[in-house]
Design an enzyme around this catalytic site. Structure first.
Site, mmCIF file in Angstrom:
data_model
loop_
_atom_site.group_PDB
_atom_site.id
_atom_site.type_symbol
_atom_site.label_atom_id
_atom_site.label_comp_id
_atom_site.label_asym_id
_atom_site.label_seq_id
_atom_site.Cartn_x
_atom_site.Cartn_y
_atom_site.Cartn_z
ATOM 1 N N ASN A 1 -19.859 -2.972 -29.764
ATOM 2 C CA ASN A 1 -21.281 -2.761 -29.487
ATOM 3 C C ASN A 1 -21.828 -4.081 -28.950
ATOM 4 O O ASN A 1 -22.018 -5.025 -29.704
ATOM 5 C CB ASN A 1 -21.986 -2.351 -30.791
ATOM 6 C CG ASN A 1 -23.490 -2.285 -30.635
ATOM 7 O OD1 ASN A 1 -24.014 -2.313 -29.521
ATOM 8 N ND2 ASN A 1 -24.187 -2.191 -31.759
ATOM 9 N N TRP A 2 -22.071 -4.098 -27.656
ATOM 10 C CA TRP A 2 -22.469 -5.374 -27.031
ATOM 11 C C TRP A 2 -23.941 -5.708 -27.281
ATOM 12 O O TRP A 2 -24.393 -6.792 -26.961
ATOM 13 C CB TRP A 2 -22.189 -5.331 -25.526
ATOM 14 C CG TRP A 2 -20.724 -5.341 -25.177
ATOM 15 C CD1 TRP A 2 -19.665 -5.307 -26.056
ATOM 16 C CD2 TRP A 2 -20.152 -5.391 -23.864
ATOM 17 N NE1 TRP A 2 -18.476 -5.318 -25.361
ATOM 18 C CE2 TRP A 2 -18.743 -5.378 -24.015
ATOM 19 C CE3 TRP A 2 -20.680 -5.431 -22.566
ATOM 20 C CZ2 TRP A 2 -17.872 -5.410 -22.922
ATOM 21 C CZ3 TRP A 2 -19.817 -5.465 -21.475
ATOM 22 C CH2 TRP A 2 -18.426 -5.456 -21.665
ATOM 23 N N LYS A 3 -24.704 -4.741 -27.785
ATOM 24 C CA LYS A 3 -26.136 -4.937 -28.043
ATOM 25 C C LYS A 3 -26.832 -5.446 -26.766
ATOM 26 O O LYS A 3 -26.443 -5.044 -25.671
ATOM 27 C CB LYS A 3 -26.328 -5.884 -29.235
ATOM 28 C CG LYS A 3 -25.514 -5.417 -30.455
ATOM 29 C CD LYS A 3 -25.856 -6.111 -31.727
ATOM 30 C CE LYS A 3 -24.998 -5.546 -32.855
ATOM 31 N NZ LYS A 3 -25.327 -6.103 -34.169
ATOM 32 N N HIS B 1 -28.302 3.228 -34.756
ATOM 33 C CA HIS B 1 -27.928 1.885 -35.206
ATOM 34 C C HIS B 1 -29.070 1.289 -36.032
ATOM 35 O O HIS B 1 -30.247 1.524 -35.738
ATOM 36 C CB HIS B 1 -27.626 0.988 -33.995
ATOM 37 C CG HIS B 1 -26.999 -0.304 -34.389
ATOM 38 N ND1 HIS B 1 -27.750 -1.361 -34.865
ATOM 39 C CD2 HIS B 1 -25.703 -0.699 -34.437
ATOM 40 C CE1 HIS B 1 -26.931 -2.352 -35.174
ATOM 41 N NE2 HIS B 1 -25.684 -1.978 -34.920
ATOM 42 N N GLU C 1 -30.367 -1.514 -36.120
ATOM 43 C CA GLU C 1 -31.354 -2.315 -35.376
ATOM 44 C C GLU C 1 -32.385 -1.408 -34.717
ATOM 45 O O GLU C 1 -33.552 -1.780 -34.595
ATOM 46 C CB GLU C 1 -30.631 -3.212 -34.347
ATOM 47 C CG GLU C 1 -29.946 -4.378 -35.046
ATOM 48 C CD GLU C 1 -28.733 -4.925 -34.322
ATOM 49 O OE1 GLU C 1 -28.502 -4.592 -33.151
ATOM 50 O OE2 GLU C 1 -27.977 -5.696 -34.963
ATOM 51 N N GLU D 1 -22.398 1.070 -41.621
ATOM 52 C CA GLU D 1 -22.721 -0.324 -41.341
ATOM 53 C C GLU D 1 -23.758 -0.799 -42.353
ATOM 54 O O GLU D 1 -24.964 -0.559 -42.160
ATOM 55 C CB GLU D 1 -23.299 -0.454 -39.929
ATOM 56 C CG GLU D 1 -22.329 -0.010 -38.850
ATOM 57 C CD GLU D 1 -22.634 -0.681 -37.521
ATOM 58 O OE1 GLU D 1 -21.737 -1.373 -37.016
ATOM 59 O OE2 GLU D 1 -23.760 -0.552 -37.016
ATOM 60 N N GLY E 1 -24.302 -8.919 -38.449
ATOM 61 C CA GLY E 1 -24.673 -10.177 -37.816
ATOM 62 C C GLY E 1 -24.959 -11.306 -38.798
ATOM 63 O O GLY E 1 -25.477 -12.351 -38.432
ATOM 64 N N SER F 1 -20.068 -7.560 -39.353
ATOM 65 C CA SER F 1 -19.287 -8.806 -39.372
ATOM 66 C C SER F 1 -17.783 -8.570 -39.474
ATOM 67 O O SER F 1 -17.064 -9.343 -40.100
ATOM 68 C CB SER F 1 -19.766 -9.727 -40.502
ATOM 69 O OG SER F 1 -21.134 -10.070 -40.311
ATOM 70 N N GLY G 1 -19.862 -5.965 -33.404
ATOM 71 C CA GLY G 1 -20.902 -6.606 -32.609
ATOM 72 C C GLY G 1 -20.415 -7.942 -32.076
ATOM 73 O O GLY G 1 -19.738 -8.025 -31.049
HETATM 74 P P1 PGA Z 1 -21.696 -7.470 -36.113
HETATM 75 O O1 PGA Z 1 -22.467 -6.159 -35.627
HETATM 76 O O2 PGA Z 1 -20.239 -7.193 -35.971
HETATM 77 O O3 PGA Z 1 -22.198 -8.566 -35.223
HETATM 78 O O4 PGA Z 1 -22.090 -7.677 -37.549
HETATM 79 C C1 PGA Z 1 -21.967 -4.881 -35.917
HETATM 80 C C2 PGA Z 1 -22.907 -3.821 -35.403
HETATM 81 O O5 PGA Z 1 -24.130 -4.027 -35.495
HETATM 82 O O6 PGA Z 1 -22.484 -2.774 -34.882
#
Ligand code: PGA
Length: 256
Positions: free
Chosen positions: A10-12, A100, A102, A172, A178, A218, A239
């Site tokens: 997931n490149w966000k 997600h 976020e 998640e 993150g 993470s 991410g």
């Molecule tokens: P992260 O993000 O690996 O940077 O913790 C994972 C995600 O939000 O899908």
């Protein structure tokens, strides 16, 4: 039940079109050309909308799946800033991440809108990675399972057993995204087993055995092996570590 593992990046809101194409070139160069490293896991990347076309072009001839990070529930209309499933399908995008944390945290996404998005994506013939997860406060209060059950039941409302085949779940924990904090192998496995059992109750035991449940939060080369060795963890939604070719390749290899 034999479930094919998935490693999804997931490149966000990272990677311009040029940067995304370069990352795919780096993956291909270091991954034996196929960007699969081995045929075992399904490998997917989810770039920002504006980067998708360049990544599709760079990934041509590889088994890499290129998906989107969100989708609206309407086919078209007055929804400034949104993208519909029809638009994604037209450009050959068949996978989408929905719900997600976020989106839930910063953009007012609710279980109701998640459910609408899931239904629209499936109706358009797309496949979905549906994200669920509890906050730190919820975990500390001991309501993790209740929170996840509510999310799963709402987000999958009206989804049939047949449609469920086109859904991958991603657990998640919000506190691990993150932050550098990862759920321990045991914590993650416990939740994955709970979610799988819940799918069994909501649908059928075979459905529970078939559905893939990814871990996200993470995940990195240093902890992937332990997480991926858990019986109910079928891959990762990644991410930060998906933005570096070497790390992403190491994650793919850990899933082989
Ligand atoms: P992260 O993000 O690996 O940077 O913790 C994972 C995600 O939000 O899908």
């Amino acid at each position: 039940m034999d479930r094919k593992k998935v490693i999804a990046g997931n490149w966000k809101m990272n990677m311009t079109a040029a940067e995304g194409a370069q990352l795919i070139a780096d993956l291909k160069a270091n991954c034996g050309g196929a960007c699969g490293c081995c045929s075992a896991p399904e490998v997917m990347v989810f770039p920002p909308f504006t980067t998708i076309a360049a990544v599709q072009e760079a990934a041509k001839g590889t088994p890499l799946v290129v998906g989107a990070q969100n989708v609206h529930w309407a086919t078209n209309g007055a929804f400034t800033g949104e993208i519909s499933a029809k638009m994604l399908v037209e450009m050959g995008v068949n996978y989408v991440i929905i719900g997600h944390s976020e989106r839930r945290q910063y953009f007012g996404e609710t279980d109701e809108t998640v459910n609408q998005r899931v239904k629209a994506a499936l109706a358009a013939g797309m496949k979905v990675i549906l994200c669920i997860g509890e906050t730190l406060e919820e975990r500390e209060k001991g309501v993790t399972e209740a929170v996840l059950e509510k999310q799963v039941r709402w987000d999958l409302a009206d989804i049939t057993k047949e449609q469920l085949e086109n859904i991958i779940l991603a657990y998640e924990p919000v506190w691990a995204i993150g932050t550098g904090k990862t759920a321990t192998n045991e914590q993650a496995q416990e939740v994955h087993a709970f979610v799988r059992a819940l799918i069994g109750k909501m649908y059928c035991p075979v459905c529970a055995g078939k559905i893939r449940i990814l871990y996200g939060g993470s995940m990195k080369p240093a902890n992937a092996e332990g997480l991926l060795a858990q019986p109910d963890i079928d891959g990762g939604l990644i991410g930060g570590a998906a933005l570096k070719a070497a790390d992403f390749i190491a994650l793919v290899k850990a899933a082989c």
